[in-house]
Design an enzyme around this catalytic site. Structure first.
Site, PDB file in Angstrom:
ATOM      1  N   GLY A  66       0.932  -1.544  -0.410  1.00 36.34           N
ATOM      2  CA  GLY A  66       0.008  -0.204  -0.158  1.00 36.34           C
ATOM      3  C   GLY A  66       1.033   1.356  -0.209  1.00 36.34           C
ATOM      4  O   GLY A  66       1.573   1.236  -0.595  1.00 36.34           O
ATOM      5  N   SER A  67       0.373   1.299   1.021  1.00 44.16           N
ATOM      6  CA  SER A  67       0.073   3.937   0.529  1.00 44.16           C
ATOM      7  C   SER A  67       1.261   4.402   0.596  1.00 44.16           C
ATOM      8  O   SER A  67       2.276   3.300   1.151  1.00 44.16           O
ATOM      9  CB  SER A  67      -0.767   4.210   1.941  1.00 44.16           C
ATOM     10  OG  SER A  67      -0.174   5.607   2.147  1.00 44.16           O
ATOM     11  N   CYS A  68       1.951   5.197  -0.449  1.00 44.37           N
ATOM     12  CA  CYS A  68       3.536   5.721   0.219  1.00 44.37           C
ATOM     13  C   CYS A  68       3.072   6.383   1.273  1.00 44.37           C
ATOM     14  O   CYS A  68       4.574   6.466   2.223  1.00 44.37           O
ATOM     15  CB  CYS A  68       2.487   7.445  -0.702  1.00 44.37           C
ATOM     16  SG  CYS A  68       3.075   6.954  -2.661  1.00 44.37           S
ATOM     17  N   SER A  69       2.556   6.487   2.384  1.00 42.17           N
ATOM     18  CA  SER A  69       2.284   6.746   3.544  1.00 42.17           C
ATOM     19  C   SER A  69       2.864   5.776   4.507  1.00 42.17           C
ATOM     20  O   SER A  69       3.481   5.423   5.877  1.00 42.17           O
ATOM     21  CB  SER A  69       1.368   7.475   4.687  1.00 42.17           C
ATOM     22  OG  SER A  69       1.225   8.756   3.899  1.00 42.17           O
ATOM     23  N   ALA A  70       3.167   4.435   4.596  1.00 40.80           N
ATOM     24  CA  ALA A  70       2.513   3.276   4.931  1.00 40.80           C
ATOM     25  C   ALA A  70       4.700   3.462   5.806  1.00 40.80           C
ATOM     26  O   ALA A  70       4.331   2.972   6.735  1.00 40.80           O
ATOM     27  CB  ALA A  70       3.074   1.698   4.905  1.00 40.80           C
TER      28      ALA A  70
END
Lengths: 150, 421
Positions: A66-70
Site C-alpha cells: 500500500g500507500s505512500c505513507s506506510a
C-alpha cells in the site's frame, strides 16, 4: 509436549539478529491504515492479524502493501517502541524495507528484515520461536502439543 | 552497496554537498536495490507526500534536514498537509496537533519546496510533460502522471520522496524504464451501455473495479466508446490507486502510450485477459456504499482536490438552494483554486449554499471531521473507500448531482439511471 526445529537461509534486506515469537499471516499488511503506531495494534479489520500487538514479535507476512505513507507509519512505530522485533517476507518489499532503513538511519534502531523462500515461509506459524542471525540464517522452533487444535 | 554511482553522486554520499544531501543519498542508495536498481537516474521534479503528519519521527526528520541546510535540487511541490493553514481553528483541531502539522509543512518550505499543498499537482503549473523522469509520491498523483501524462515515476513513499528531491535522483528501475511500462492485463469492456459511460460516477467505479482485479500490474482497458475529460480520468486514477497498488494504466485510444492495443502491450500477447461487463461494474459500485439507511451527516467533494471546473459544476448545481442545517458540506481543494474562486465569485456562491471550502488539506489526512460515526456521502471513490476506516463514518457513493441533492434534502438521494438493472 516436544519441539521441532526448522533451519532456513534467507537474504537479509536489513541485516541484524534477534529472537522472538512469530506472528504469521498469509496476507499482505499495510502499516498505513492497518497498524496503529501508538499501540502497535493491527487495526485493519479485514486482516487475519487484526487485534494482535506487533511489538516485540517477528512479523511474518508475504509482503507489505500500500500507500505512500506506510513507511512513515513504520518509522513512527519504531520511535514509539511498538514496532515488531523483525519482519520476515517472501517477496521483496520496498515499503517495509524503506521503513526499516529509515529506522536505522534516523533512530539507530535495527529492525531486521529477512527475505525467505515460500517454502521457508510456510514452515513458520504463529507462536513459533524464531531466531534470526546477521547472515540471514534463521531457526524456527515449534512447540508441539499432543492434541493441537490451533 | 551494490549501486553504481557517478562521481557527483559519490560526492553527495561523502557529504561534500552538505549533511542533508548526504543523509538523503544514504537512504536512496540503501533503498534503490530493493526496487531492483543498479544505478540512479536524474529527475526533473519531485512531489512530496512526507508533509502529511504521521507523528513525531517524521517531524524530527524534516526539521533535521531543514536545520542542516537541506535544499531541494529540483522543483518540488508539496502534497496536502494535515491542516488548512488559514482555517484550522474553525475546524476544531487540537492546537498541539495543529502546531506539529504546521511545523512539518514549514520544514519542507524551508528546504525550497513550493507551497502547492495539493494532491492534484498535475492540475497546477507543477505538472510534468510526456516522457519526463520525475520522483512523485501520493498514489493518485503517481497514477495520473504515469498514465494520463506519460511522465515516469514509481510510487515514492515516506521519506524516499524528499531524498529524491534533495539529490535530484531516483532509482533507475520500475516505471522509469520502457520495459516495465507495457501492459500486463487486458480488460475488455463488453456491452457497457454508453449511457453508463457518460455518467460522472462511471470512471471512479471503473477504476475501483480494475484496481481490485489487477492489484499490482499494468492494466490496459479497451472498448471505451466515450472520450473522458481530465477530471474523469483524475477520478479513475485515484480509484485505481485506492483499491490496488496500480501506478500505471493505459486506456486504448485515450492515454499517450496506448494508441492501439498492440502498442500498449509492446506487440506481446497479454498475460491475462478479463472481460468487464456492467454487472461487475454494478458490484464494484455497491462496494463503495456501506451505509444502510437514508441518513446523511456529511457531504464531501474533492479527493483528489476539486479543480476549478469541478467547483464550477457544483456551484451551478447548488444555485438557489441551501444545504440542510444538519448536513455539513466540505469542498476540499488547493489554496490556488480557492483564491481564484474568491476573486471570481464562485466561493461566495458555494458558501451561500452552506459549503465549507477548505484549502491545503482533506478529510483523510486531517481530523476535520471530529465525529466517529454517522454517514458520509461523496462523489469520490477514495473518500468512500476510507470512510469506514480512517474517517470513521459509513459511506455512500454517488454522482456530484446526487451529492448536492442529498445535501439539499437532508437524506440520501440516488438517481440510479442506467445502473438499475
Amino acid at each position: 509436549m516436544g519441539s521441532l526445529t526448522w533451519r532456513g537461509q534467507g537474504r537479509p534486506v536489513i541485516s541484524g539478529s534477534t529472537a522472538a515469537t512469530a506472528l504469521w499471516a498469509n496476507e499482505p499488511l499495510s502499516f498505513w491504515g492497518g497498524v496503529d503506531p501508538e499501540t502497535g495494534l493491527v487495526i485493519d479489520q479485514r486482516h487475519p492479524l487484526a487485534g494482535e500487538r506487533l511489538a516485540g514479535k517477528v512479523l511474518v507476512i508475504p509482503t507489505g502493501r500500500g500507500s505512500c505513507s506506510a513507511s512513515g507509519v513504520f518509522l513512527e512505530s519504531v520511535r514509539n517502541r511498538t514496532a515488531p522485533a523483525a519482519v520476515i517476507v517472501s517477496q521483496v518489499d520496498p515499503i517495509i524495507g524503506l521503513g526499516a532503513v529509515l529506522a536505522e538511519e534516523l533512530l539507530s534502531v535495527t529492525v531486521p528484515v529477512l527475505l525467505v523462500t515460500t517454502e521457508d515461509f510456510d514452515h513458520i506459524s504463529t507462536g513459533d520461536h524464531v531466531s534470526i542471525n546477521h547472515d540471514g540464517s534463521f531457526e524456527v522452533s515449534s512447540v508441539c502439543f499432543a492434541s493441537y487444535t490451533g | 552497496m551494490d549501486i553504481e554511482l557517478t562521481s557527483e553522486e559519490r560526492e553527495m554520499l561523502d557529504g561534500e554537498h552538505g549533511e542533508a544531501t548526504r543523509l538523503a543519498m544514504r537512504i536512496l542508495t540503501r533503498v534503490s536495490p530493493m526496487y531492483g536498481a543498479k544505478s540512479l537516474l536524474s529527475v526533473t521534479m519531485a512531489h512530496i507526500d512526507g508533509c502529511i503528519y504521521e507523528g513525531v519521527a517524521g517531524l524530527e526528520f524534516a526539521e533535521r534536514l531543514a536545520g542542516s541546510g537541506g535544499a531541494v535540487r529540483v522543483p518540488t511541490s508539496l502534497n496536502v498537509i494535515s491542516l488548512d493553514r488559514h482555517r484550522w481553528q474553525s475546524h476544531g483541531l487540537n492546537p498541539a496537533y495543529a502546531d506539529h502539522a504546521r511545523r512539518l509543512g514549514e520544514a519542507y518550505l524551508a528546504m525550497g519546496a513550493t507551497p502547492s499543498f495539493t494532491c492534484a499537482p498535475y492540475q497546477t503549473s507543477n505538472a510534468p510533460i510526456f516522457g519526463e523522469q520525475i520522483a512523485w509520491s501520493e498514489s493518485n498523483a503517481v497514477a495520473f502522471a504515469n498514465s494520463i501524462i506519460g511522465a515516469r515515476t514509481n510510487r515514492y513513499g515516506d521519506y524516499l520522496d524528499i531524498s529524491c528531491a534533495l539529490t535530484g535522483r531516483a532509482p533507475a528501475a520500475g516505471l522509469h524504464l520502457d520495459e516495465h511500462r507495457l501492459g500486463t492485463h487486458h480488460l475488455r469492456l463488453r456491452n457497457v451501455p454508453i449511457a453508463l459511460q457518460e455518467r460522472d460516477d462511471f470512471y471512479p467505479v471503473l477504476g475501483y473495479l480494475i484496481g481490485d482485479l489487477v492489484t499490482n500490474g499494468v492494466p490496459v482497458v479497451s472498448g471505451l466508446d466515450h472520450r473522458p475529460t481530465d477530471d474523469q480520468l483524475k477520478a479513475m486514477a485515484a480509484a485505481i490507486a485506492t483499491s490496488g497498488a496500480v501506478a500505471l494504466f493505459h486506456l486504448v485510444g485515450v492515454t499517450p502510450e496506448a494508441a492501439t492495443i498492440a502498442t500498449a502491450f509492446g506487440g506481446q500477447k497479454p498475460a491475462v485477459t478479463i472481460e468487464v461487463d456492467a454487472g461487475m461494474l454494478r458490484q464494484s459500485r455497491r462496494m463503495l456504499t456501506t451505509a444502510t439507511d437514508s441518513n446523511v451527516d456529511v457531504v464531501a467533494f474533492g479527493s483528489p482536490h476539486c479543480s476549478l471546473e469541478e467547483c464550477r459544476t457544483i456551484a451551478h448545481l447548488v444555485e438557489g438552494y441551501q444545504a440542510q442545517a444538519n448536513v455539513t458540506v466540505y469542498i476540499t481543494t488547493s489554496q490556488a483554486v480557492r483564491s481564484i474562486m474568491a476573486r471570481n465569485g464562485l466561493l461566495e456562491r458555494l458558501e451561500r449554499f452552506g459549503a465549507n471550502v477548505t484549502a491545503d488539506t482533506c478529510i483523510v489526512v486531517s481530523p476535520l471531521i471530529s465525529r466517529k460515526s454517522g454517514v458520509l456521502m461523496t462523489n469520490s471513490a477514495k473518500y468512500a473507500h476510507y470512510g469506514p476506516g480512517i474517517i470513521g463514518m459509513q459511506s455512500v457513493f454517488g454522482t456530484t448531482s446526487d451529492c448536492v441533492r442529498s445535501a439539499i434534502e437532508g437524506r440520501i438521494t440516488l438517481e440510479e439511471g442506467p445502473w438499475a438493472a
